[in-house]
Design a protein around this motif. Sequence first.
Motif, PDB file in Angstrom:
ATOM      1  N   GLN A 141      26.179  31.163  43.308  1.00 27.16           N
ATOM      2  CA  GLN A 141      24.746  30.995  43.694  1.00 27.16           C
ATOM      3  C   GLN A 141      24.350  32.307  44.826  1.00 27.16           C
ATOM      4  O   GLN A 141      25.230  32.609  45.540  1.00 27.16           O
ATOM      5  CB  GLN A 141      24.602  29.705  44.771  1.00 27.16           C
ATOM      6  N   HIS A 142      23.202  32.697  44.802  1.00 26.74           N
ATOM      7  CA  HIS A 142      22.523  33.743  45.458  1.00 26.74           C
ATOM      8  C   HIS A 142      21.341  33.249  46.230  1.00 26.74           C
ATOM      9  O   HIS A 142      20.447  32.427  45.701  1.00 26.74           O
ATOM     10  CB  HIS A 142      22.133  34.905  44.458  1.00 26.74           C
ATOM     11  N   ALA A 143      21.099  33.741  47.383  1.00 28.76           N
ATOM     12  CA  ALA A 143      19.787  33.584  48.179  1.00 28.76           C
ATOM     13  C   ALA A 143      18.954  34.490  47.673  1.00 28.76           C
ATOM     14  O   ALA A 143      18.966  35.791  47.587  1.00 28.76           O
ATOM     15  CB  ALA A 143      20.272  33.688  49.661  1.00 28.76           C
ATOM     16  N   PHE A 144      17.695  34.186  47.378  1.00 28.67           N
ATOM     17  CA  PHE A 144      16.466  34.824  46.755  1.00 28.67           C
ATOM     18  C   PHE A 144      15.309  34.765  47.928  1.00 28.67           C
ATOM     19  O   PHE A 144      14.744  33.553  47.977  1.00 28.67           O
ATOM     20  CB  PHE A 144      16.274  34.558  45.395  1.00 28.67           C
ATOM     21  N   ARG A 145      15.183  35.820  48.622  1.00 29.14           N
ATOM     22  CA  ARG A 145      14.210  35.623  49.598  1.00 29.14           C
ATOM     23  C   ARG A 145      12.732  36.438  49.301  1.00 29.14           C
ATOM     24  O   ARG A 145      12.676  37.391  48.772  1.00 29.14           O
ATOM     25  CB  ARG A 145      14.680  36.346  50.780  1.00 29.14           C
TER      26      ARG A 145
ATOM     27  N   ARG B 250      12.184  38.350  35.872  1.00 28.92           N
ATOM     28  CA  ARG B 250      13.155  37.607  35.576  1.00 28.92           C
ATOM     29  C   ARG B 250      14.131  37.748  36.667  1.00 28.92           C
ATOM     30  O   ARG B 250      14.431  38.796  37.108  1.00 28.92           O
ATOM     31  CB  ARG B 250      13.812  38.091  34.427  1.00 28.92           C
ATOM     32  N   VAL B 251      14.817  36.380  37.125  1.00 28.00           N
ATOM     33  CA  VAL B 251      15.819  36.393  38.260  1.00 28.00           C
ATOM     34  C   VAL B 251      17.212  36.085  37.414  1.00 28.00           C
ATOM     35  O   VAL B 251      17.221  35.820  36.356  1.00 28.00           O
ATOM     36  CB  VAL B 251      15.449  35.225  39.192  1.00 28.00           C
ATOM     37  N   VAL B 252      18.291  36.356  38.362  1.00 31.18           N
ATOM     38  CA  VAL B 252      19.370  36.187  37.705  1.00 31.18           C
ATOM     39  C   VAL B 252      20.031  34.881  37.041  1.00 31.18           C
ATOM     40  O   VAL B 252      20.801  34.883  36.222  1.00 31.18           O
ATOM     41  CB  VAL B 252      20.650  36.665  38.773  1.00 31.18           C
ATOM     42  N   SER B 253      19.265  33.685  37.435  1.00 28.62           N
ATOM     43  CA  SER B 253      19.396  32.497  36.683  1.00 28.62           C
ATOM     44  C   SER B 253      19.084  32.636  35.247  1.00 28.62           C
ATOM     45  O   SER B 253      19.281  31.721  34.439  1.00 28.62           O
ATOM     46  CB  SER B 253      18.599  31.491  37.414  1.00 28.62           C
TER      47      SER B 253
ATOM     48  N   ARG C  45      15.917  27.349  42.603  1.00 24.67           N
ATOM     49  CA  ARG C  45      15.173  26.049  43.160  1.00 24.67           C
ATOM     50  C   ARG C  45      14.886  26.273  44.911  1.00 24.67           C
ATOM     51  O   ARG C  45      15.417  27.477  45.378  1.00 24.67           O
ATOM     52  CB  ARG C  45      16.130  24.918  43.312  1.00 24.67           C
ATOM     53  N   THR C  46      14.066  25.670  45.699  1.00 25.60           N
ATOM     54  CA  THR C  46      14.070  25.749  46.965  1.00 25.60           C
ATOM     55  C   THR C  46      13.640  24.141  47.491  1.00 25.60           C
ATOM     56  O   THR C  46      13.546  23.245  46.688  1.00 25.60           O
ATOM     57  CB  THR C  46      12.850  26.576  47.329  1.00 25.60           C
ATOM     58  N   SER C  47      13.436  24.076  48.629  1.00 28.43           N
ATOM     59  CA  SER C  47      12.946  23.027  49.567  1.00 28.43           C
ATOM     60  C   SER C  47      12.079  23.287  50.602  1.00 28.43           C
ATOM     61  O   SER C  47      11.896  24.338  51.133  1.00 28.43           O
ATOM     62  CB  SER C  47      13.925  22.391  49.975  1.00 28.43           C
TER      63      SER C  47
ATOM     64  N   ILE D 116      17.313  29.442  46.156  1.00 26.43           N
ATOM     65  CA  ILE D 116      18.603  29.517  45.548  1.00 26.43           C
ATOM     66  C   ILE D 116      18.669  29.670  44.163  1.00 26.43           C
ATOM     67  O   ILE D 116      17.896  29.051  43.302  1.00 26.43           O
ATOM     68  CB  ILE D 116      19.614  28.103  46.043  1.00 26.43           C
ATOM     69  N   VAL D 117      19.336  30.739  43.784  1.00 26.76           N
ATOM     70  CA  VAL D 117      19.247  30.981  42.249  1.00 26.76           C
ATOM     71  C   VAL D 117      20.734  31.177  41.732  1.00 26.76           C
ATOM     72  O   VAL D 117      21.763  31.841  42.383  1.00 26.76           O
ATOM     73  CB  VAL D 117      18.660  32.603  42.331  1.00 26.76           C
ATOM     74  N   GLU D 118      20.963  30.627  40.719  1.00 30.18           N
ATOM     75  CA  GLU D 118      22.339  30.231  40.155  1.00 30.18           C
ATOM     76  C   GLU D 118      22.442  31.325  38.908  1.00 30.18           C
ATOM     77  O   GLU D 118      21.668  31.487  38.219  1.00 30.18           O
ATOM     78  CB  GLU D 118      22.503  28.776  39.628  1.00 30.18           C
ATOM     79  N   GLU D 119      23.634  32.184  38.773  1.00 32.87           N
ATOM     80  CA  GLU D 119      23.872  32.932  37.725  1.00 32.87           C
ATOM     81  C   GLU D 119      23.798  32.042  36.524  1.00 32.87           C
ATOM     82  O   GLU D 119      24.743  30.913  36.502  1.00 32.87           O
ATOM     83  CB  GLU D 119      25.124  33.681  37.832  1.00 32.87           C
TER      84      GLU D 119
END
Length: 324
Positions: free
Chosen positions: A9-13, A150-153, A271-273, A321-324
């Motif tokens: 999991q990576h934090a994507f800000r 495109r993000v790492v997920s 995802r986020t919240s 939160i971005v999951e590979e």
Amino acid sequence: MSAAPAQAQHAFRVMEYNVENLFDCRHDSLKQDTEFLPGSVRNWTYSRFQDKVNKIGKVILAAGKEQVPDLVGLCEVENDYCLKSLTCYSPLREVGYKYVMTSSPDERGIDVALLYQPVSFRLLASQKMRIPSDSLGMRPTRDVLYVSGRVVSGDTLDVFVCHLPSRVGGAKKTDPYRLWVARRIRQAADSVMAERQNPRLIIMGDFNDYPDGKSLQEGLRVSALSEPQLRALYNLMDNQQGGTYRYKGEWGVLDQMVVNGGLLQPDARTRTSKEKVSILRFPFLLEENNVYGGDTPFRTYKGMRYHGGYSDHLPVLLELIVEE
């Protein structure tokens, strides 16, 4: 049986910041930028410009903590020269930002832009959305910037950066202008979401309107945050404590961070919240308000008098939160 490998999991800000009149010191004969020139009423000089660029770079670095924000939406940037100065000759010069921006018919020449980290956000497309203003008798306004990447997920993230028409002349008189722009953004967002099987979408910027205003409620048609629906829109800044801008002693949220329901699914790879969004109140961005008391943004100008601060707005930060 061997255990399945855990997903990384990576934090994507994602950051949004109205930087208050980031003008260069050169005259554009097609724009009304004369007050931001050396010897003008504001006495805007190259040293003051460079100081402001350095300050904006400092804010972005501070927002990132251990990593710089992956995306930074900026409002009130004059041109490419300002962004090149920010990304290449400020404290950001070592972090490798790329950028895209609009070139609007706005009479003053201010635009919106998106900085992005190419390692975590692979640019797929960008488009400048021109806002037709003649039918309302509205002055030419800022384009809306649309960017997809495109993000790492493996997910595609669609992003809109906007700066809606100002409240000069009164909120009631100018409401129709903001409503007009917001409706066009909603139409564009609906078109994008219709093309995606699992849309992931962010709309951010200075709306010059509060979360309960018409541009959000009737224009973007944001929904109440209960059980998120995939293609509905939700304003994460609704009910935020404090504000991003202070007017006559009252804090209010003019800078919004809107997402679609696809980003609010707890099992999504990207995802986020609502708990993941915040207004950045670094001490160096604030000063004492001598008239109303309490703190207020440490701005670049007070009226026409140079004050030497950062901006009249505070930045907003959203973490995904971005999951590979």
